[in-house]
Design an enzyme around this catalytic site. Structure first.
Site, PDB file in Angstrom:
ATOM      1  N   ASP A  26       0.837  -1.203   0.000  1.00 34.18           N
ATOM      2  CA  ASP A  26       0.000   0.000   0.000  1.00 34.18           C
ATOM      3  C   ASP A  26       0.875   1.257   0.000  1.00 34.18           C
ATOM      4  OD1 ASP A  26       1.051  -0.125   2.519  1.00 34.18           O
ATOM      5  OD2 ASP A  26      -0.854   0.080   3.581  1.00 34.18           O
TER       6      ASP A  26
ATOM      7  N   ASP B  78       5.660  -1.392   7.003  1.00 30.74           N
ATOM      8  CA  ASP B  78       4.834  -1.968   8.062  1.00 30.74           C
ATOM      9  C   ASP B  78       5.604  -3.021   8.851  1.00 30.74           C
ATOM     10  OD1 ASP B  78       4.686  -4.314   6.328  1.00 30.74           O
ATOM     11  OD2 ASP B  78       3.287  -3.116   5.132  1.00 30.74           O
TER      12      ASP B  78
ATOM     13  N   ASP C 177      11.957   9.633  23.752  1.00 26.74           N
ATOM     14  CA  ASP C 177      11.898  10.794  22.878  1.00 26.74           C
ATOM     15  C   ASP C 177      11.947  12.082  23.704  1.00 26.74           C
ATOM     16  OD1 ASP C 177      11.324  11.714  20.066  1.00 26.74           O
ATOM     17  OD2 ASP C 177       9.581  12.606  21.025  1.00 26.74           O
TER      18      ASP C 177
ATOM     19  N   HIS D 185      16.538   9.842  11.703  1.00 25.34           N
ATOM     20  CA  HIS D 185      15.385  10.297  10.916  1.00 25.34           C
ATOM     21  C   HIS D 185      15.138  11.797  11.014  1.00 25.34           C
ATOM     22  CE1 HIS D 185      14.035  10.111  14.975  1.00 25.34           C
ATOM     23  NE2 HIS D 185      12.876  10.647  14.672  1.00 25.34           N
TER      24      HIS D 185
HETATM   25  O1  TEU Z   1      13.062  14.995  18.205  1.00 24.86           O
HETATM   26  C1  TEU Z   1      13.342  15.994  19.145  1.00 24.86           C
HETATM   27  C2  TEU Z   1      13.974  17.200  18.568  1.00 24.86           C
HETATM   28  O2  TEU Z   1      14.739  17.859  19.202  1.00 24.86           O
HETATM   29  C3  TEU Z   1      13.536  17.758  17.300  1.00 24.86           C
HETATM   30  O3  TEU Z   1      13.721  19.115  17.465  1.00 24.86           O
HETATM   31  C4  TEU Z   1      14.296  17.256  16.142  1.00 24.86           C
HETATM   32  O4  TEU Z   1      15.671  17.295  16.349  1.00 24.86           O
HETATM   33  C5  TEU Z   1      13.961  18.097  14.959  1.00 24.86           C
HETATM   34  O5  TEU Z   1      14.244  17.355  13.830  1.00 24.86           O
HETATM   35  C6  TEU Z   1      14.660  19.411  14.983  1.00 24.86           C
HETATM   36  O6  TEU Z   1      14.698  19.992  13.731  1.00 24.86           O
HETATM   37  C7  TEU Z   1      12.188  13.980  18.559  1.00 24.86           C
HETATM   38  C8  TEU Z   1      12.002  13.044  17.393  1.00 24.86           C
HETATM   39  O7  TEU Z   1      13.233  12.439  17.094  1.00 24.86           O
HETATM   40  C9  TEU Z   1      11.420  13.796  16.241  1.00 24.86           C
HETATM   41  O8  TEU Z   1      11.282  12.991  15.097  1.00 24.86           O
HETATM   42  C10 TEU Z   1      10.056  14.309  16.668  1.00 24.86           C
HETATM   43  O9  TEU Z   1       9.503  15.111  15.661  1.00 24.86           O
HETATM   44  C11 TEU Z   1      10.149  15.119  17.961  1.00 24.86           C
HETATM   45  O10 TEU Z   1      10.919  14.470  18.965  1.00 24.86           O
HETATM   46  C12 TEU Z   1       8.773  15.320  18.549  1.00 24.86           C
HETATM   47  O11 TEU Z   1       8.281  14.109  19.059  1.00 24.86           O
HETATM   48 CA    CA Z   2       2.158  -1.551   4.010  1.00 24.67          CA
END
Ligand code: TEU
Ligand code: CA
Length: 563
Positions: free
Chosen positions: A23, A27, A196, A329
């Site tokens: 899709d 997953d 996180d 990421h």
């Molecule tokens: O990231 C925390 C964070 O500090 C973010 O500011 C991140 O570095 C961002 O890319 C800054 O430009 C964590 C996760 O790794 C991120 O993917 C999430 O979006 C965030 O927390 C909120 O949960």
């Molecule tokens: Ca899938």
């Protein structure tokens, strides 16, 4: 307890790893299919980015139900199967846990929003402002005001997207609910958590405005990072969650400083096993982060060397460990950012960075695709998927006065979407990730850069990573060994020495795209002179005082006992 000291971790961003039902969305069954691949690579633990139910405003980091698996990723049964299959392959699952905020779709928040008298109001930060002005001048991490309007003059705090409402950790019920959820997943068999944005869970009760003459929202780092009560909350988690399960805990330390990391990870009974630091990952960014171009994203090999040195010193002085990484990421891929991604240098540069990552004291983390030297795609505005990108682009115009066209170009170049393109498995359409068009644009170069191809090529980045992981596993001094950096003053070549008991490693990495002469002081060689490289991306050499290293040339030398 997961033997994390000797483990190489692999981060999976589930949406982009492998799509089993075609899709276009990765997953859990897709991950299960590739567990044998990860075992072949030598991985012992997976950091799994969120798989909970989520409206996807931040692709899983906005959780609407912690007890449900996101439908597009599978079911709780699939997740249990993943834990079991991974264990059968000697791999543990470390789950991403989002404790700083929930989605505004979460039932706690919905209750809180719809009923001002609900006990759930106090689960979040609801505060009075005026009808038109929020309670304070805080800017979110993603470049907008950190406040959303609830009703009349009532607002709530969202430090990330405007649908991620910050949880009030002062409320014991919040802490209790979180503990119950964590225990639920530990009972299912996960080995621990990657927590996180854990150093932002404590905010001062009065939520003071950032002092400024500027009318625009300001980043409240001084108030939201490393608050004094974070340690207390972590100790409580340790007591009620980690200890009873002998679970592993790794904290994402957003913009964390060394003293705070020491508090969390060092001493007789630290609540966390590891933290991630941000000094390397944010190199070249401006004061406001990756969308602040005021430092022109310039990163020299010297900057890279300098960014890790204070952490290495602190770990030595205070006996603790951090997680080391060159990608995840949240940042564009390192090729083309820290090093040259041109055809000529890509592979060697990827291998050099890998060795740099593994050479440091700490636990090495690999982000999916890094092991095949995936690059950044060419993105434009219509390709953007990430909330941060859209809002940061506006913020560049509003807060930094960057013309809109230029802001768009910078956003496309820096967006987190760069690191979230689907994993390349083979050279079939959509790179074997899926048979239909994926949720996010593919990186263009998958027909030449993919797992299948790399597996068949003895000289590939993948084969190199596999060998590096094997060496890491067999060589205690690379995991536990004391770290001693040499030729610190060399602008382009990183060199260090690792040792424990009667085992010694010497590591050389040319971090530049030009050849470099190196003179190693006689005493730094100890008795490793004439040792032949155990691992290299060029031809093996014999370690000598004076060497010339080609672009991104790297070597690992090893000496055991008197051999
Ligand atoms: O990231 C925390 C964070 O500090 C973010 O500011 C991140 O570095 C961002 O890319 C800054 O430009 C964590 C996760 O790794 C991120 O993917 C999430 O979006 C965030 O927390 C909120 O949960
Ligand atoms: Ca899938």
């Amino acid at each position: 307890m997961l033997d994390y000291t000797h483990t190489v971790f692999y981060q999976i961003y589930p949406r982009s790893f492998k799509d089993s039902n075609n899709d276009g969305i990765g997953d859990i069954q897709g991950i299960i299919q590739e567990i044998p691949y990860l075992q072949w690579l030598g991985i012992k633990a997976i950091w799994l980015s969120p798989i909970y139910e989520s409206p996807n405003d931040d692709y899983g980091y906005d959780v609407s139900d912690y007890y449900k698996i996101q439908e597009e990723y599978g079911t709780m049964e699939d997740f249990k199967q993943l834990i079991q299959v991974a264990k059968q392959h000697d791999i543990e699952i470390v789950l991403d846990f989002i404790a700083n905020h929930t989605s505004t779709k979460h039932k706690w928040f919905q209750e809180a929003l719809n009923n001002p008298n609900s006990p759930y109001r106090d689960y979040y930060y609801f505060r009075k402002g005026t009808k038109d002005t929020p309670p304070n001048n805080w800017l979110s991490f993603f470049g907008t005001s950190a406040w959303q309007k609830a009703e009349d003059d009532m607002w709530y705090l969202t430090l990330y997207t405007n649908t991620q409402a910050d949880l009030n950790w002062q409320n014991p019920n919040v802490r209790n609910e979180i503990q119950v959820i964590m225990n639920y997943y530990l009972d299912l068999g996960v080995a621990g958590f990657r927590l996180d944005t854990i150093n932002t869970i404590d905010k001062p009760d009065d939520l003071p405005s950032v002092k400024t003459w500027k009318p625009t929202p300001q980043f409240p780092g001084e108030y939201i990072l490393n608050g004094p009560r974070v340690l207390t909350y972590l100790q409580e988690l340790q007591q009620n969650v980690f200890k009873p399960h002998d679970a592993f805990a790794l904290g994402e330390g957003v913009l964390i400083d060394i003293d705070t990391a020491i508090q969390y990870c060092s001493g007789t009974n630290p609540p966390l096993n590891l933290v991630f630091q941000f000094d390397f990952a944010t190199l070249g960014y401006g004061k406001l982060g990756k969308y602040d171009p005021r430092n022109f994203y310039r990163t020299t090999p010297k900057d890279i060397k300098d960014s890790i040195r204070p952490w290495q010193q602190a770990m030595k002085d205070h006996h603790f460990m951090i997680g080391n990484y060159i990608s995840n990421h949240d940042h564009k891929r390192p090729l083309g950012r820290f090093v040259d991604a041109s055809m000529e240098h890509r592979r060697n540069a990827a291998k050099a960075l890998a060795v740099f990552n593994f050479a440091q004291y700490g636990v090495p983390f690999i982000y999916q695709g890094e092991e095949i030297a995936m690059t950044n795609p060419q993105l434009s505005k219509q390709d953007w998927k990430d909330y941060e990108t859209f809002h940061a682009c506006k913020a560049m115009t509003k807060l930094l006065f960057i013309p809109p066209r230029l802001a768009e170009r910078i956003a496309s170049s820096m967006t987190r979407d760069n690191a979230r393109t689907p994993m390349h498995w083979n050279n079939k359409p959509y790179a074997g990730f899926s048979t239909c068009e994926p949720w996010i644009k593919m990186c263009e170069d998958f027909s030449t850069i993919n797992v299948e191809q790399e597996k068949n090529d003895p000289d590939s980045t993948l084969r190199f990573y596999r060998r590096l992981i094997q060496i890491h596993e067999k060589t205690p001094c690379l995991s536990e060994g004391v770290f001693i950096e040499v030729i610190k003053e060399h602008p382009n070549v990183f060199a260090c020495y690792r040792f424990c008991k009667d085992e010694y490693a010497f590591i050389l990495v040319n971090l530049s795209n030009e050849s470099q002469s190196v003179s190693l002081p006689d005493r730094t060689l100890y008795d490793m002179r004439n040792k032949k490289s155990l691992l290299t991306n060029y031809k093996p050499i014999f370690l000598q005082e004076n060497l010339v290293l080609e672009p991104y040339e790297t070597h690992v030398f090893l000496k055991k006992g008197n051999a």
